[in-house]
Scaffold this motif. Structure first.
Motif, PDB file in Angstrom:
ATOM      1  N   THR A  51       4.664  -5.862  -3.110  1.00 55.31           N
ATOM      2  CA  THR A  51       3.857  -7.054  -3.368  1.00 55.31           C
ATOM      3  C   THR A  51       3.897  -7.910  -2.116  1.00 55.31           C
ATOM      4  OG1 THR A  51       3.506  -8.987  -4.784  1.00 55.31           O
ATOM      5  CG2 THR A  51       5.792  -8.291  -4.452  1.00 55.31           C
ATOM      6  N   GLY A  52       2.729  -8.375  -1.666  1.00 55.14           N
ATOM      7  CA  GLY A  52       2.685  -9.042  -0.368  1.00 55.14           C
ATOM      8  C   GLY A  52       3.207  -8.094   0.691  1.00 55.14           C
ATOM      9  N   ASN A  53       4.148  -8.553   1.503  1.00 52.82           N
ATOM     10  CA  ASN A  53       4.794  -7.686   2.495  1.00 52.82           C
ATOM     11  C   ASN A  53       6.152  -7.168   2.025  1.00 52.82           C
ATOM     12  OD1 ASN A  53       2.923  -7.663   4.705  1.00 52.82           O
ATOM     13  ND2 ASN A  53       3.422  -9.806   5.055  1.00 52.82           N
ATOM     14  N   ALA A  54       6.481  -7.401   0.764  1.00 58.32           N
ATOM     15  CA  ALA A  54       7.823  -7.085   0.265  1.00 58.32           C
ATOM     16  C   ALA A  54       7.853  -5.771  -0.494  1.00 58.32           C
ATOM     17  CB  ALA A  54       8.319  -8.205  -0.644  1.00 58.32           C
ATOM     18  N   VAL A  55       8.979  -5.062  -0.348  1.00 54.15           N
ATOM     19  CA  VAL A  55       9.318  -3.943  -1.218  1.00 54.15           C
ATOM     20  C   VAL A  55      10.382  -4.444  -2.189  1.00 54.15           C
ATOM     21  CG1 VAL A  55      10.340  -1.647  -1.371  1.00 54.15           C
ATOM     22  CG2 VAL A  55       8.807  -2.197   0.521  1.00 54.15           C
ATOM     23  N   ILE A  56      10.062  -4.419  -3.479  1.00 53.40           N
ATOM     24  CA  ILE A  56      10.961  -4.909  -4.522  1.00 53.40           C
ATOM     25  C   ILE A  56      11.592  -3.724  -5.230  1.00 53.40           C
ATOM     26  CG2 ILE A  56      11.165  -6.303  -6.608  1.00 53.40           C
ATOM     27  CD1 ILE A  56      10.213  -7.916  -4.230  1.00 53.40           C
ATOM     28  N   ARG A  57      12.897  -3.769  -5.406  1.00 51.32           N
ATOM     29  CA  ARG A  57      13.585  -2.781  -6.230  1.00 51.32           C
ATOM     30  C   ARG A  57      14.156  -3.462  -7.462  1.00 51.32           C
ATOM     31  NH1 ARG A  57      16.446   1.183  -1.666  1.00 51.32           N
ATOM     32  NH2 ARG A  57      14.472   2.178  -1.069  1.00 51.32           N
ATOM     33  N   LEU A  58      14.095  -2.757  -8.583  1.00 49.91           N
ATOM     34  CA  LEU A  58      14.584  -3.296  -9.851  1.00 49.91           C
ATOM     35  C   LEU A  58      15.236  -2.191 -10.659  1.00 49.91           C
ATOM     36  CD1 LEU A  58      14.758  -5.417 -12.160  1.00 49.91           C
ATOM     37  CD2 LEU A  58      12.434  -4.700 -12.824  1.00 49.91           C
ATOM     38  N   CYS A  66      21.563  -5.730 -14.619  1.00 47.75           N
ATOM     39  CA  CYS A  66      20.287  -5.784 -13.907  1.00 47.75           C
ATOM     40  C   CYS A  66      20.580  -6.040 -12.431  1.00 47.75           C
ATOM     41  CB  CYS A  66      19.407  -6.898 -14.473  1.00 47.75           C
ATOM     42  SG  CYS A  66      17.863  -7.182 -13.574  1.00 47.75           S
ATOM     43  N   ILE A  67      20.001  -5.229 -11.532  1.00 50.22           N
ATOM     44  CA  ILE A  67      20.079  -5.447 -10.084  1.00 50.22           C
ATOM     45  C   ILE A  67      18.656  -5.460  -9.558  1.00 50.22           C
ATOM     46  CG2 ILE A  67      21.054  -4.690  -7.886  1.00 50.22           C
ATOM     47  CD1 ILE A  67      22.960  -2.904  -9.359  1.00 50.22           C
ATOM     48  N   THR A  68      18.344  -6.434  -8.721  1.00 55.06           N
ATOM     49  CA  THR A  68      16.990  -6.500  -8.165  1.00 55.06           C
ATOM     50  C   THR A  68      17.022  -7.187  -6.808  1.00 55.06           C
ATOM     51  OG1 THR A  68      14.708  -7.185  -8.617  1.00 55.06           O
ATOM     52  CG2 THR A  68      16.469  -8.654  -9.394  1.00 55.06           C
ATOM     53  N   SER A  69      16.122  -6.764  -5.901  1.00 58.92           N
ATOM     54  CA  SER A  69      16.183  -7.286  -4.532  1.00 58.92           C
ATOM     55  C   SER A  69      14.911  -6.976  -3.763  1.00 58.92           C
ATOM     56  CB  SER A  69      17.379  -6.675  -3.784  1.00 58.92           C
ATOM     57  OG  SER A  69      17.238  -5.271  -3.697  1.00 58.92           O
ATOM     58  N   VAL A  70      14.753  -7.716  -2.665  1.00 59.73           N
ATOM     59  CA  VAL A  70      13.780  -7.385  -1.618  1.00 59.73           C
ATOM     60  C   VAL A  70      14.496  -6.522  -0.588  1.00 59.73           C
ATOM     61  CG1 VAL A  70      12.302  -8.289   0.213  1.00 59.73           C
ATOM     62  CG2 VAL A  70      12.563  -9.564  -1.920  1.00 59.73           C
ATOM     63  N   GLN A  71      13.884  -5.412  -0.193  1.00 61.73           N
ATOM     64  CA  GLN A  71      14.488  -4.560   0.838  1.00 61.73           C
ATOM     65  C   GLN A  71      14.203  -5.147   2.223  1.00 61.73           C
ATOM     66  OE1 GLN A  71      16.467  -1.826  -0.549  1.00 61.73           O
ATOM     67  NE2 GLN A  71      15.952  -3.465  -1.984  1.00 61.73           N
ATOM     68  N   SER A  72      15.272  -5.354   2.976  1.00 62.89           N
ATOM     69  CA  SER A  72      15.132  -5.995   4.293  1.00 62.89           C
ATOM     70  C   SER A  72      16.038  -5.305   5.300  1.00 62.89           C
ATOM     71  CB  SER A  72      15.519  -7.475   4.176  1.00 62.89           C
ATOM     72  OG  SER A  72      15.634  -8.081   5.452  1.00 62.89           O
ATOM     73  N   PRO A  73      15.454  -4.657   6.318  1.00 67.16           N
ATOM     74  CA  PRO A  73      14.022  -4.449   6.534  1.00 67.16           C
ATOM     75  C   PRO A  73      13.501  -3.315   5.669  1.00 67.16           C
ATOM     76  CG  PRO A  73      15.260  -3.371   8.253  1.00 67.16           C
ATOM     77  CD  PRO A  73      16.269  -4.090   7.404  1.00 67.16           C
ATOM     78  N   ARG A  74      12.197  -3.263   5.475  1.00 69.05           N
ATOM     79  CA  ARG A  74      11.630  -2.148   4.737  1.00 69.05           C
ATOM     80  C   ARG A  74      11.582  -0.937   5.653  1.00 69.05           C
ATOM     81  NH1 ARG A  74       5.914  -3.847   2.564  1.00 69.05           N
ATOM     82  NH2 ARG A  74       5.827  -1.639   2.032  1.00 69.05           N
ATOM     83  N   LYS A  75      11.761   0.239   5.082  1.00 69.75           N
ATOM     84  CA  LYS A  75      11.924   1.457   5.876  1.00 69.75           C
ATOM     85  C   LYS A  75      10.720   2.393   5.849  1.00 69.75           C
ATOM     86  CE  LYS A  75      16.196   0.763   7.262  1.00 69.75           C
ATOM     87  NZ  LYS A  75      16.521   0.620   8.694  1.00 69.75           N
ATOM     88  N   ASP A  76       9.703   2.089   5.027  1.00 68.99           N
ATOM     89  CA  ASP A  76       8.561   2.993   4.948  1.00 68.99           C
ATOM     90  C   ASP A  76       7.760   2.922   6.240  1.00 68.99           C
ATOM     91  OD1 ASP A  76       8.334   0.384   3.973  1.00 68.99           O
ATOM     92  OD2 ASP A  76       6.410   0.799   3.017  1.00 68.99           O
ATOM     93  N   THR A  77       7.514   4.059   6.825  1.00 66.61           N
ATOM     94  CA  THR A  77       6.889   4.129   8.157  1.00 66.61           C
ATOM     95  C   THR A  77       5.383   3.920   8.115  1.00 66.61           C
ATOM     96  OG1 THR A  77       6.755   6.528   7.932  1.00 66.61           O
ATOM     97  CG2 THR A  77       8.700   5.630   9.047  1.00 66.61           C
ATOM     98  N   ASP A  78       4.751   4.121   6.966  1.00 69.36           N
ATOM     99  CA  ASP A  78       3.296   3.989   6.886  1.00 69.36           C
ATOM    100  C   ASP A  78       2.859   2.598   6.451  1.00 69.36           C
ATOM    101  OD1 ASP A  78       4.316   4.169   4.360  1.00 69.36           O
ATOM    102  OD2 ASP A  78       2.736   5.475   3.572  1.00 69.36           O
ATOM    103  N   TYR A  79       3.775   1.659   6.474  1.00 67.39           N
ATOM    104  CA  TYR A  79       3.502   0.301   6.022  1.00 67.39           C
ATOM    105  C   TYR A  79       2.520  -0.401   6.968  1.00 67.39           C
ATOM    106  CZ  TYR A  79       4.529  -4.738   5.830  1.00 67.39           C
ATOM    107  OH  TYR A  79       4.443  -6.092   5.794  1.00 67.39           O
ATOM    108  N   ASP A  80       1.508  -1.032   6.396  1.00 66.16           N
ATOM    109  CA  ASP A  80       0.467  -1.726   7.163  1.00 66.16           C
ATOM    110  C   ASP A  80       0.579  -3.219   6.910  1.00 66.16           C
ATOM    111  OD1 ASP A  80      -1.799  -2.414   8.598  1.00 66.16           O
ATOM    112  OD2 ASP A  80      -3.139  -2.038   6.898  1.00 66.16           O
ATOM    113  N   ARG A  81       1.241  -3.925   7.818  1.00 64.72           N
ATOM    114  CA  ARG A  81       1.410  -5.364   7.667  1.00 64.72           C
ATOM    115  C   ARG A  81       0.111  -6.074   8.029  1.00 64.72           C
ATOM    116  NH1 ARG A  81       2.053 -10.262   9.538  1.00 64.72           N
ATOM    117  NH2 ARG A  81       3.942 -11.493   9.223  1.00 64.72           N
ATOM    118  N   TRP A  82      -0.265  -7.088   7.236  1.00 61.63           N
ATOM    119  CA  TRP A  82      -1.471  -7.822   7.579  1.00 61.63           C
ATOM    120  C   TRP A  82      -1.245  -8.665   8.847  1.00 61.63           C
ATOM    121  CZ3 TRP A  82      -0.857 -13.151   7.430  1.00 61.63           C
ATOM    122  CH2 TRP A  82       0.147 -13.660   6.615  1.00 61.63           C
TER     123      TRP A  82
END
Length: 826
Positions: free
Chosen positions: A568-575, A582-598
């Motif tokens: 969502t947005g530029n974030a990768v959320i795990r839940l 319950c564990i939940t977080s934003v992954q920082s930094p995100r590791k997906d190589t095909d990510y297209d940042r606006w």
């Protein structure tokens, strides 16, 4: 009375004169509100030629025309009078303190501030920091030539008051700290005040009692704050009782918000505290969906107007609720006219009021007097930053931008042939301009998701804005808005755990420590009357007259276990949520190589033409102001909440790098919400790790854990470990630094870890796997987390590295593309 510097070398005792606040008016036009505010800061500072005065006494009038008083704010390393300004304001503070040394000595110090600061040492002008900035914090190294005996320091601060304003400074002595004592002037009168401050500092809450180390000074009161959201109750919401001479006081059940006040030499000192054990979820008695809606609308109608920081109220949502419940009062006409005045003056967040006004006009009739007044106000409103006028309005955040866009459409539709004086458009043209931007806003969220994702404050505002799009725009736009609103509620429902929203968030406030009190609980309670409710700022009054229908299946999303990852947005959320935890977080930094940042267009506009009328440009301004939406470690943060672990709706834990040093700080990022510097975060099944690396350019070198020990069934604390059990779930947290208990506003809930590099590892478990707390603790310790050389390694997972080096390849960016550069100099 002599005082030491604090452990970090900060001077903690000052007399202050201020705030002096005056309207700041400038009619320079600029289509870019951020650039305009930067310009205003550049012209605000009045150069200082000499020390304003060399003699200061308590209660006497200072050079600013205001009396000198002792500054007390428990645990704050700074003189911090940060607050919110709805209109442009010039803000000034004078401060004064004295340093005592036994011999002549030269001392190095650092001045920290977001404001313009002039500093004199014994009449020598040693610091001239200008102009003010919004962020990041400025620092300037100074030299104090101290003479044997008493040395005076005089500080003048000047800044621009616009929305959340960082009106603060701190002085940190770098060397010879043990040789320096702080002595306030006029000791005959200031020493009794310092004694009161020392007494307040040592108060604690324990086992339902307020405990005092010595008898309470004469005239001391213990107050209970109702925390009413109603502006009409601002002056009466604290009920006070005299406790002079007491060494303890039994706290009244169900009244957890404590205000202790004591007075010396005419100075009132206040400390706020909370009995966390008494702060519990509120549940509605068993009712069906329709009856619960009635209860919600009556709850909103009971509030005369929503308090805006105790300065004034916003009443339009409450008026709407009273209309729909048939409970209009004699005062509502005056409140309606006050709303129109607030819109006319263009208070920040007046776009909220315009959206509510539109909904009122769409559903209810007005008499001729009100019709004419409404028309006058709406024709002269400023619907975007490129329109005529100067004010303090925020246009660019996800919720604000939508509300401005749809309000332009709706106002233009009301008066299609009339001329809108600030827009220099007819109503028909304004409708078209707003329509273009609403469609682009929807395009963006449909493609990339929400930027203010899961915000338990701002998703409520966005929900209300979307209802206006759903109800008052053409069908092709309305249908799209329905789907986006469905998605908003689905995300919040997905992150609801045992009744409360447990989530990382794009923007967050202090109520994150009490998830069942967050604004979004109003939405969740609308969906399911069995979960805890909150007032939610009254936004559900919009829903009372909306055609939008809550989608099916949300209750199931709330309750079902899940293990998922999404963007969502530029974030990768795990839940991960199940019956135990319950564990939940934003992954920082995100590791997906095909990510297209606006692309942030403000980084390009000086080199090429960009469309400044587009929502893409608005998003770019928002990122520039509110902080990166591209989550990476080491970047200065704002209100981003990065991770949480919970065992039920009350028992949630997390860590953050605070933006202020005390719980009462009004900073954004604050003490418990957001991050001064963002961490690396990685989540796997049943485990989460976070690493914080704090640069020298930041004044706060500690992180802290929110760990509500009073909420656990079992709770165990060791030097580097915290362990807890609630229901059938376990949490174990390890920190690379020793965890030190700290008591501020909440008690037995906070552990600090001091240093520049700090790592955390959190393990969650199920009682089905570990029969006893002891078995879980033993398993956690066998995993032996290690932090060294910028890496957090968890050995039991085959030495799998949860984090690679924080500043390795992922941070090697081209100079023109560094994410942190986009926030500097605002």
């Amino acid at each position: 009375m002599e005082n030491r510097l604090n452990e970090e070398g900060f001077i903690m005792q000052y007399l202050i004169s201020g705030l002096r606040e005056e309207p700041f008016i400038d009619h320079t036009a600029d289509e870019n509100q951020l650039r305009y505010e930067k310009y205003l800061r550049s012209i605000l500072t009045i150069p200082q030629t000499k020390e304003p005065q060399d003699r200061v006494k308590l209660n006497e009038t200072g050079d600013l025309g205001l009396p000198w008083r002792y500054y007390y704010n428990y645990g704050n390393w700074f003189v911090d009078l940060s607050t919110f300004y709805s209109v442009l304001t010039r803000v000034e503070i004078d401060a004064y303190t004295q340093l005592k040394v036994k011999e002549d000595v030269q001392v190095k110090a650092v001045v920290w501030s977001y404001a313009s600061v002039d500093l004199w040492c014994n009449g020598e002008h040693v610091c001239a920091m200008a102009p003010p900035v919004y962020k990041p914090i400025q620092k300037q190294t100074v030299i104090f030539n101290l003479k044997k005996g008493i040395n005076r320091l005089y500080i003048r601060l000047q800044t621009l008051g616009v929305r959340d304003t960082r009106t603060l400074f701190g002085i940190q002595v770098i060397d010879r700290q043990d040789e320096i004592r702080v002595v306030l002037p006029d000791e005959e009168h200031t020493n009794p005040v310092l004694s009161c401050a020392e007494w307040l500092d040592q108060l604690i809450i324990q086992d339902g009692k307020l405990l005092c180390h010595t008898p309470a000074p004469k005239g001391t009161t213990l107050g209970y704050d109702s925390m009413s959201p109603d502006f009409a109750r601002t002056e009466t919401k604290v009920e006070r009782h005299d406790i002079s001479g007491a060494t303890e006081a039994v706290l009244e059940a169900g009244r957890p918000y404590i205000v202790v006040e004591c007075t010396a030499e005419g100075q009132k000192l206040i400390r706020r505290m909370e009995d966390t054990a008494m702060i519990v979820p509120s549940f509605q008695k068993k009712v069906d969906y329709e009856k619960n809606k009635e209860v919600i609308y009556h709850r909103i109608a009971d509030v005369e107007s929503l308090s805006r920081g105790g300065k004034f109220g916003f009443s339009i949502s409450n008026i709407l609720a009273r209309k729909v419940t048939g409970r209009i009062t004699a005062k509502d006409r005056a409140l309606f006219l006050e709303t129109l005045s607030q819109i006319e003056k263009r208070f920040d967040c007046s776009d909220f009021l315009v959206c509510g006004l539109i909904r009122y006009l769409k559903n209810y009739e007005l008499d001729d007097e009100l019709k004419n007044r409404v028309k006058e106000v709406l024709l002269n409103y400023r619907y975007w930053m490129d329109q005529e006028g100067s004010d303090a309005m925020c246009f660019w955040s996800e919720n604000h931008s939508l509300m401005f866009y749809v309000s332009a459409m709706n106002a233009g539709e009301f008066y299609p042939e009339e001329y809108f004086t600030r827009a220099h458009m007819t109503g028909r043209q304004l409708w078209e301009a707003g329509k273009k931007r609403v469609e682009q806003w929807l395009d963006d969220v449909e493609e990339r998701g929400f930027e203010e994702f899961l915000s338990t404050v701002y998703m409520c505002v966005t929900f209300a804005g979307l209802l206006n799009v759903i109800d008052y725009t053409p069908k092709e736009i309305s249908d799209r808005a329905v789907k986006v609103t469905d998605r908003l509620l689905e995300m919040l429902a997905l992150h609801t755990y045992k009744g409360s929203v447990i989530a990382p968030m794009g923007r967050v406030y202090r109520q994150v420590i009490y998830p069942f009190l967050q604004g979004a609980q109003a939405l969740m309670n609308l969906i399911d009357p069995d979960v805890p409710y909150s007032y939610g700022e009254g936004w559900l009054a919009f829903y009372a007259t909306s055609r939008y229908e809550i989608p099916e299946g949300l209750k199931k999303l709330m309750r079902d276990p899940v293990l998922t990852e999404y963007n969502t947005g530029n974030a990768v959320i795990r839940l991960e949520k199940n019956e135990a935890y319950c564990i939940t977080s934003v992954q920082s930094p995100r590791k997906d190589t095909d990510y297209d940042r606006w692309v942030n267009l403000t980084l390009l506009e000086e080199r090429q033409n960009v469309d400044k009328t587009s929502h893409a440009y608005t998003k770019s301004l928002n990122e520039r102001f509110h902080g990166t939406t591209c989550f990476e470690p080491g970047v200065y943060g704002y209100q981003q909440h990065m991770w949480s672990c919970a065992l039920d709706s009350e028992t949630q834990i997390f860590a953050n790098h605070p933006g202020g040093t005390c719980d009462s700080s009004q900073m954004r990022p604050g003490y418990w919400y957001g991050n001064g510097v963002m961490p690396a975060v990685r989540q796997e099944k049943g485990i989460l790790g976070a690493v914080y690396q704090i640069p020298k350019e930041h004044p706060i070198h500690f992180t802290h854990v929110y760990w509500p020990g009073v909420k656990f069934d079992q709770n165990k604390v060791e030097d580097h470990w915290l362990f807890g059990k609630k229901g059938n779930g376990y949490i174990g947290m390890w920190c690379s630094k020793k965890l030190q208990p700290y008591q501020d506003q909440v008690f037995n809930c906070e552990y600090r870890s001091y240093g520049d590099e700090i790592a955390y590892c959190v393990f969650c478990g199920d009682q089905k796997e570990y029969n006893t707390m002891e078995a879980f603790i033993e398993n956690c310790k066998k995993r032996t987390p290690v932090y060294a050389d910028g890496e957090l390694i968890q050995i039991s997972f085959n030495s799998k590295k949860l984090y690679h080096r924080l500043y390795g390849d992922s941070m090697e960016l081209d100079e023109s593309d560094k994410k942190c550069d986009i926030f500097i100099g605002i």
